[in-house]
Design an enzyme around this catalytic site. Structure first.
Site, PDB file in Angstrom:
ATOM      1  N   PRO A   2       0.807  -1.215   0.000  1.00 11.85           N
ATOM      2  CG  PRO A   2      -0.909  -1.598   1.511  1.00 11.85           C
ATOM      3  CD  PRO A   2       0.413  -2.133   1.053  1.00 11.85           C
ATOM      4  CD  GLU A   3       4.237   2.208  -3.447  1.00  9.62           C
ATOM      5  OE1 GLU A   3       4.463   3.240  -4.078  1.00  9.62           O
ATOM      6  OE2 GLU A   3       4.742   1.114  -3.750  1.00  9.62           O
ATOM      7  CE  LYS A  58       4.582   5.436   0.856  1.00  7.50           C
ATOM      8  NZ  LYS A  58       5.932   4.809   0.963  1.00  7.50           N
ATOM      9  NE  ARG A 126       5.799 -10.457   4.413  1.00  6.62           N
ATOM     10  CZ  ARG A 126       5.443 -11.707   4.102  1.00  6.62           C
ATOM     11  NH1 ARG A 126       4.720 -12.413   4.933  1.00  6.62           N
ATOM     12  NH2 ARG A 126       5.819 -12.231   2.966  1.00  6.62           N
ATOM     13  NE  ARG A 274      12.936  -0.036   0.503  1.00  7.77           N
ATOM     14  CZ  ARG A 274      13.477  -0.317   1.685  1.00  7.77           C
ATOM     15  NH1 ARG A 274      14.414  -1.233   1.793  1.00  7.77           N
ATOM     16  NH2 ARG A 274      13.084   0.320   2.756  1.00  7.77           N
TER      17      ARG A 274
END
Length: 300
Positions: A2-3, A58, A126, A274
DNA sequence: TGCGTTGTTTCACC
DNA sequence: CGGTGAAACAACGC
């Protein structure tokens, strides 16, 4: 993950599907998600009505009557799924649990039941996300503490000049720079890759080596990628594999697949720890300015 | 089964 | 003070 687009989609779901509804019951299966909550018990929401929803970067904020605000961060894998008594569903965020599957899922940690039988399921496979319940008057200070920069799109969108100025002060890879929430808020790994692909910029390029033209393309690319994600209610990425719709995402999660622009296979490399996807033809490394013949400068 | 995964914070250092 | 890079952290699935 989710961004901005996924969180913004969640905000819109809260407005259209939950506004005006009153909390009847709350189930918290994983109390640690409230570990940094000023008001420790979600039970405090009972009897209160959803009166609004906000988003900054966010972070999702759900405003309730009685001056209560529930602040939510989805981190890597948060999901909101609202189920109405007539069977209608609205889901945003991480694609697991499956939106059309059975709820509560084993990753569903919070349920908010409303007076008409509508349920909001918060899931997080998570368990990296968090919830904070606080008096609404404390929200501004809590948001300030994050030190977010201007948004990547929308009314509070960063100006071209501000982006240019911020990038000119950094020698780190441009991708790392736009992931910095204090520089521009709301961009995460997916949209960073997409914005750079749109702008035809190699993600490892030092931020301060971008030409004015490139910075402008990046500025447009950030906006474009976020808007495109928003139009689809967010991207679907499962186990680093993208499930594109209408060509979006173009590169993220698509290693080995042809670049939508030129057909060259998408590569995956590491930039600033990343996973980074890019087209080696459209997004060429910049030529080193001086010191010609030696081995190529190592970037990232 | 150890590794990969990412947003965020923290920390040492320049 | 601000930029940098690295490490830590959260916990799961493969």
């Amino acid at each position: 993950m989710p961004e901005l687009p996924e969180v913004e989609t969640s905000r819109r779901i809260v407005l259209t599907d939950l506004e005006g509804h009153t909390v009847e019951r709350v189930v918290v299966r994983l109390p640690k998600l409230f570990r940094s909550s000023e008001i420790p018990s979600a039970e405090s929401l009972i009897g209160h009505t959803v009166i609004g929803a906000r988003r900054r970067a966010k972070v999702l904020m759900i405003d309730f009557s009685g001056d209560l605000t529930l602040m939510v961060h989805f981190k890597l894998a948060g999901q909101l799924s609202v189920h109405h008594p007539d069977g209608r569903r609205a889901t945003a965020g991480h694609p697991v649990p499956k939106p059309d599957g059975e709820y509560p899922h084993k990753a569903t940690h919070v349920e908010i039941w409303f007076d008409d039988g509508t349920v909001a399921y918060f899931s997080d496979i998570r368990q990296f996300g968090w919830f904070r319940l606080m008096p609404s008057e404390n929200v501004d200070a809590a948001i300030d503490a994050f030190g977010f920069g201007p948004e990547g799109t929308g009314d509070e969108r960063i100006s071209l000049e501000a982006l240019k100025k911020a990038l000119s002060r950094r020698s780190i890879p441009v991708k790392t720079a736009i992931l910095d929430q204090s520089l521009v808020a709301g961009v995460g790994n997916i949209y960073a890759d997409e914005a750079l692909w749109f702008a035809r910029i190699f993600p490892g390029t030092p931020a301060n080596q971008l030409s004015a033209v490139a910075v402008r393309r990046l500025w447009e690319g950030i906006d474009h990628a976020l808007i495109q994600g928003l139009a689809q209610g967010g991207a679907t990425i499962i186990h680093q594999k993208a499930y594109p719709v209408d060509g979006f995402p173009a590169v993220h999660g698509r290693e080995g697949e042809p670049c939508p622009r030129c057909g060259t296979p998408i590569q995956k490399i590491e930039i600033g720890t990343r996973g980074t996807y890019f087209c080696p033809k459209c997004q060429k490394r910049p030529r080193p300015k001086n010191g010609g013949s030696a081995s190529g400068t190592e970037i990232g």
